[in-house]
Design a protein around this motif. Structure first.
Motif, PDB file in Angstrom:
ATOM      1  N   LYS A  10      31.484  31.110  46.466  1.00 40.67           N
ATOM      2  CA  LYS A  10      31.310  31.521  45.082  1.00 40.67           C
ATOM      3  C   LYS A  10      32.425  32.464  44.626  1.00 40.67           C
ATOM      4  N   ILE A  11      32.829  33.380  45.517  1.00 44.59           N
ATOM      5  CA  ILE A  11      33.925  34.304  45.193  1.00 44.59           C
ATOM      6  C   ILE A  11      35.205  33.514  44.941  1.00 44.59           C
ATOM      7  N   ASN A  12      35.448  32.530  45.824  1.00 40.76           N
ATOM      8  CA  ASN A  12      36.655  31.721  45.681  1.00 40.76           C
ATOM      9  C   ASN A  12      36.686  31.015  44.341  1.00 40.76           C
TER      10      ASN A  12
ATOM     11  N   LEU B 127      29.719  41.529  50.942  1.00 40.65           N
ATOM     12  CA  LEU B 127      30.369  40.630  49.993  1.00 40.65           C
ATOM     13  C   LEU B 127      29.679  40.580  48.635  1.00 40.65           C
TER      14      LEU B 127
ATOM     15  N   PHE C 245      31.275  41.512  45.295  1.00 36.24           N
ATOM     16  CA  PHE C 245      32.281  40.609  44.758  1.00 36.24           C
ATOM     17  C   PHE C 245      31.652  39.430  44.009  1.00 36.24           C
ATOM     18  N   GLN C 246      30.364  39.166  44.259  1.00 32.87           N
ATOM     19  CA  GLN C 246      29.715  38.007  43.641  1.00 32.87           C
ATOM     20  C   GLN C 246      28.228  38.324  43.457  1.00 32.87           C
TER      21      GLN C 246
ATOM     22  N   SER D  94      35.029  31.765  41.541  1.00 38.62           N
ATOM     23  CA  SER D  94      35.126  32.730  40.443  1.00 38.62           C
ATOM     24  C   SER D  94      36.544  33.278  40.311  1.00 38.62           C
ATOM     25  N   TRP D  95      37.129  33.653  41.449  1.00 40.23           N
ATOM     26  CA  TRP D  95      38.473  34.220  41.400  1.00 40.23           C
ATOM     27  C   TRP D  95      39.514  33.156  41.055  1.00 40.23           C
TER      28      TRP D  95
ATOM     29  N   LEU E 267      38.363  39.711  53.519  1.00 40.39           N
ATOM     30  CA  LEU E 267      37.047  39.290  53.048  1.00 40.39           C
ATOM     31  C   LEU E 267      36.333  38.435  54.094  1.00 40.39           C
TER      32      LEU E 267
ATOM     33  N   LEU F 121      28.636  33.037  49.856  1.00 36.59           N
ATOM     34  CA  LEU F 121      29.227  34.050  48.969  1.00 36.59           C
ATOM     35  C   LEU F 121      30.739  33.878  48.869  1.00 36.59           C
TER      36      LEU F 121
ATOM     37  N   LEU G 126      41.766  33.225  49.752  1.00 36.90           N
ATOM     38  CA  LEU G 126      41.182  34.559  49.601  1.00 36.90           C
ATOM     39  C   LEU G 126      41.849  35.533  50.568  1.00 36.90           C
TER      40      LEU G 126
ATOM     41  N   HIS H  91      34.167  41.254  39.740  1.00 32.28           N
ATOM     42  CA  HIS H  91      33.347  41.965  40.715  1.00 32.28           C
ATOM     43  C   HIS H  91      32.269  42.743  39.973  1.00 32.28           C
TER      44      HIS H  91
END
Length: 549
Positions: free
Chosen positions: A150-152, A132, A135-136, A154-155, A124, A147, A120, A86
């Motif tokens: 992309k968060i998914n 969001l 987080f990204q 990355s995490w 969120l 977003l 996720l 984050h």
């Protein structure tokens, strides 16, 4: 192991609701009936470790699916928010969402091992794209869906890396164990074999220059074996052939095979655990071939290593450990397995029933302290806690009541059985008795019953109060603070009932249990310096520690 717990779904006996092992500690004991599914926890960990390089190959065949449901196995992890990627600067500027709370909380993630996908947190999905962005940071502006995607990603990468780093150092030791050159340590699922152990011990015995610390590991194994068979001069040796382990005892050199199976198993297990330190170690039924004394020594040895352990067992000895342990109780209803974090006090009977123990087989502590009644128990527990707070009632000792006149019907003789007496040592061979001296003065002779009990059980297992009764060990300060008065005169030959009745409108004997709980709130370590109280309590705690040695 850098996680607090993990869950398993859709694997063998674990259904889509799954099981979760929370509160993990150094030694995690999994207990339950045969065929309940407890070994599936260890099988999952071993299978996960074997497929870390390519999780897509995690087996999803009929053998490993839950009731052939066709669903992939899922690993559930709780990850703290601030461990997820984050943008901290944007968090501070964001509004409309409690980010600080999100960072402090743990969040559940289901990791599909075959597809390596994650879910996720639901909160969120309810956020706008502006919320969001912290987080990204890849986009200045984008749709919420972009977003989230992309968060998914990355995490997912972060969590998969966490899985790999957590479970990369893991060894699995099945219940079939052999330690000979060329023989597997266990079955085909085990990465350890006999020749590995002997070769590694040879390297530790003869370390290269600059690696002298390896010798410390060898000495740790040797020290344990010395303690194990009570031979302080024992020497362990790995000959240059590296084909066997040799023990030298009393001048005789003998191969390890010459000793009993129990010693053979422990030397093998402990050598393995010293060689593979800072690992997750899964052991199926470590009690096999080990009688209770060797099981206890093995538990103590685990505390000297640097590993995290998952053990399946049918032995109650492992429930009696004072080490850093968590106990998990596995049950199966014929369709699925469930697991409960077993609190010793609330689930003891259920666990023991599953292990097949009867009341006559085991008592819930290693020794019994016999007192006259509940108020005596209250004082004893308080005093023990002041001297040694590590001792726990129900685990290291139990307190039972004999009640005034019942004392004349009790016997602590082990050899002689008297028909009209209860042979209490049949219940537990470790017993300690506390009795009021009674009488009208310190010169009054102890009655025949108390003298008989003292002779039968011995001085070191018997405490006759120096004052008239146990309440005479309460100091003037304690009574003053309890009664909220300025002055109280304590007489060791006077009953507390007589003291209280002069000051307090209620009589002490009408509610001894209630009043004793109030009184102990005012007892401190300094209050043990009265009559022979501190001496007796120290003697008692020493006896309890002897019972649990």
């Amino acid at each position: 192991m850098n996680i607090q717990g993990f869950g398993i779904k859709n694997f063998r006996s674990f259904d889509s609701d799954g099981i979760y092992l929370d509160g993990l500690k150094k030694i995690n004991i999994i207990i339950g009936k045969n065929n309940c599914g407890k070994s599936n926890v260890l099988r999952f960990l071993q299978t996960l470790h074997s497929n870390l390089s390519d999780l897509n190959k995690f087996p999803n065949d009929i053998k490993n699916q839950h009731r052939r449901n066709g669903q992939s196995t899922i690993l559930n992890l709780k990850v703290k928010g601030d461990n997820l990627p984050h943008n901290k600067d944007k968090f501070r500027r964001a509004n409309g969402f409690d980010y600080n709370n999100f960072l402090e909380q743990f969040h559940n993630f289901d990791v599909n091992l075959n597809s390596q996908s994650i879910n996720l947190p639901e909160q969120l999905n309810d956020l706008e794209w502006q919320q969001l962005i912290p987080f990204q940071s890849a986009y200045a502006q984008a749709s919420a869906q972009q977003l989230l995607s992309k968060i998914n990603e990355s995490w997912k990468q972060s969590i998969i890396q966490k899985v790999k780093s957590t479970f990369k150092d893991l060894i699995y030791i099945p219940h079939l164990r052999v330690i000979k050159e060329g023989h597997q340590f266990g079955d085909s699922n085990s990465s350890i074999n006999g020749s590995n152990i002997i070769s590694k011990m040879f390297e530790m015995q003869n370390p290269e220059i600059g690696n002298e610390n390896a010798r410390d590991k060898f000495n740790l194994i040797q020290t344990f074996v010395r303690d194990l068979i009570n031979k302080p001069d024992l020497e362990i040796e790995i000959p240059h052939t590296k084909e066997e382990i040799v023990l030298t005892i009393d001048g005789n050199r003998l191969p390890l095979d010459s000793f009993g199976t129990g010693i053979h198993q422990l030397v093998m297990l402990c050598s393995t655990l010293v060689i593979h330190d800072n690992s997750i170690v899964c052991i199926e039924e470590p009690e096999i071939h080990l009688h209770p004394e060797l099981q206890r020594k093995f538990i103590k040895f685990l505390g000297k290593t640097k590993n995290i352990y998952f053990l399946t067992t049918h032995s109650n000895i492992f429930l009696d450990s004072r080490l850093n342990t968590s106990i998990y109780h596995v049950q199966n209803d014929g369709i699925k397995s469930t697991i409960s974090h077993a609190n010793r006090t609330t689930r003891t009977f259920s666990i023991l029933n599953d292990l097949g123990y009867h009341s006559s087989d085991i008592l819930q502590a290693n020794g019994i302290i016999w007192v006259e009644g509940p108020s005596d128990r209250t004082f004893i527990i308080k005093w023990i806690n002041l001297i040694d707070s590590t001792l726990i009632e129900g685990l290291h000792f139990s307190i039972m009541f004999y009640g005034g006149r019942l004392l004349s019907h009790i016997s602590f003789q082990n050899e002689k059985l008297i028909t009209d007496l209860i042979p209490l040592l049949k219940l537990n061979r470790n017993a300690y008795v506390l009795m009021d001296r009674d009488g009208f003065s310190s010169k009054t002779k102890i009655n025949l019953t108390k003298r008989r009990i003292k002779e039968e059980i011995g001085d070191r297992n018997c405490w006759i109060t120096k004052g008239r009764e146990i309440e005479n060990y309460l100091t003037e300060k304690t009574i003053q603070n309890w009664l909220e008065v300025d002055k109280v005169k304590i007489n060791p030959d006077l009953k507390l009932e007589e003291i209280v009745s002069k000051i307090h409108k209620n009589k002490y004997n009408t509610a001894k249990t209630k009043y004793s709980k109030e009184i102990i709130k005012h007892i401190t370590i300094e209050d043990l310096d009265i009559l022979d109280l501190k001496l007796k309590v120290k003697q008692l705690t020493n006896r309890i520690n002897d019972w649990n040695a």
